[in-house]
Motif scaffolding. Structure first.
Motif, short mmCIF file in Angstrom:
data_model
loop_
_atom_site.label_atom_id
_atom_site.label_comp_id
_atom_site.label_asym_id
_atom_site.label_seq_id
_atom_site.Cartn_x
_atom_site.Cartn_y
_atom_site.Cartn_z
N GLU A 1 0.84 -1.21 0.00
CA GLU A 1 0.00 0.00 0.00
C GLU A 1 0.87 1.25 0.00
OE1 GLU A 1 -4.05 -1.39 2.29
OE2 GLU A 1 -2.29 -1.05 3.51
N LYS A 2 1.94 1.25 0.82
CA LYS A 2 2.77 2.46 0.87
C LYS A 2 3.49 2.69 -0.46
CE LYS A 2 4.70 3.55 4.92
NZ LYS A 2 5.69 3.65 6.03
N ILE A 3 3.91 1.62 -1.10
CA ILE A 3 4.58 1.76 -2.41
C ILE A 3 3.63 2.43 -3.40
CG2 ILE A 3 5.51 0.48 -4.39
CD1 ILE A 3 6.37 -1.71 -2.28
N VAL A 4 2.41 1.93 -3.46
CA VAL A 4 1.43 2.42 -4.45
C VAL A 4 0.90 3.80 -4.05
CG1 VAL A 4 -0.87 1.97 -5.44
CG2 VAL A 4 0.80 0.10 -5.22
N ASP A 5 0.52 3.96 -2.79
CA ASP A 5 -0.09 5.23 -2.35
C ASP A 5 0.92 6.39 -2.45
OD1 ASP A 5 -2.28 3.64 -1.77
OD2 ASP A 5 -1.95 3.62 0.40
#
Ligand code: 5RP
Length: 236
Positions: free
Chosen positions: A112-116
């Protein structure tokens, strides 16, 4: 979708709808993980089926969002096939007044952190129960740990003043295994004074892959709430 009576479900559905309204045709969309983003993926699929949105491609943040995207007809791609993400929509477990988050209730916070963080615009979708004055006051902080490092990471987190507990599976014997094949420690600190510093400090422990503090990542927080019996959505 069957019509819900549970107020929390109604808030999640309303905020998911409001977020999907912000997606434009011809976009690359980061697709979050959790029960709120499950509605986002469903409503997005609905709009694609009706032709209200065109030329959308999604980047899933978990096995769950991949499965749901396939179910609701949202085409997917991978990060190595694109050079940007226009908009990402994701849930959170806690949101503070500065729009900093704790995520990882679904153990998907690394992807999630990579994408967000890569998205040009990151929209957080939460029900009002997720708003807190201080992070880690209601929700434990998830830390993804490489399995062979469990013991040293546990010791290091205790030295930082945290109380870690290994997340255990439900309807599965043994610990939760993340989509990356790792373990999750859920950590309670007495007080996180500086979330940005804590995010970096924990990620600096050898063996930690990522933690669930998202500091300075969210652009917009949409909050679903029920006021005088009516579901409404406001921007934080
Ligand atoms: C998953 C997450 C979720 O976004 C977070 O747990 C919120 O989930 P829900 O919308 O089900 O309350 O971070 O890792």
């Amino acid at each position: 979708m069957t019509s819900a009576t549970d107020p929390v479900v109604i808030m999640k559905q309303e905020v998911a709808k409001a977020a999907v309204e912000r997606i434009k045709s011809d976009s690359i969309v980061g697709l979050g993980t959790g029960s709120t983003t499950a509605y986002v993926i469903e409503f997005l699929g609905d709009k694609l089926t009706k032709g209200e949105l065109k030329n959308i491609v999604g980047i899933p943040t978990s096995f769950q969002s991949e499965v749901l995207s396939k179910k609701y007809g949202v085409p997917l791609t991978t990060l190595d096939a694109i050079d940007h993400i226009d908009i990402a929509i994701d849930g959170a477990d806690e949101v503070d007044p500065q729009k900093n988050l704790i995520k990882g209730g679904g153990a998907a916070h690394t992807r999630e952190k990579i994408v967000d963080a890569f998205a040009d615009q990151f929209i957080v979708v939460v029900d009002s129960g997720k708003l807190v004055d201080r992070l880690n006051s209601q929700f434990l902080l998830p830390v993804e740990v490489i399995p062979m490092a469990l013991s040293p990471v546990t010791i290091a987190i205790k030295k930082l003043g945290g109380t870690p507990e290994l997340r255990m599976g439900v309807k599965k014997a043994g610990p939760v295994i993340t989509d990356e094949g790792n373990l999750v420690l859920d950590v309670k600190f007495d007080k996180i004074e500086d979330p940005g510093l804590m995010e970096k400090t924990i990620n600096n422990i050898p063996g930690v892959l990522e933690n669930g503090l998202f500091v300075g990542v969210a652009d917009v927080v949409l909050v679903g709430e029920i006021i005088d019996g009516k579901p409404t959505v406001r921007e934080l």
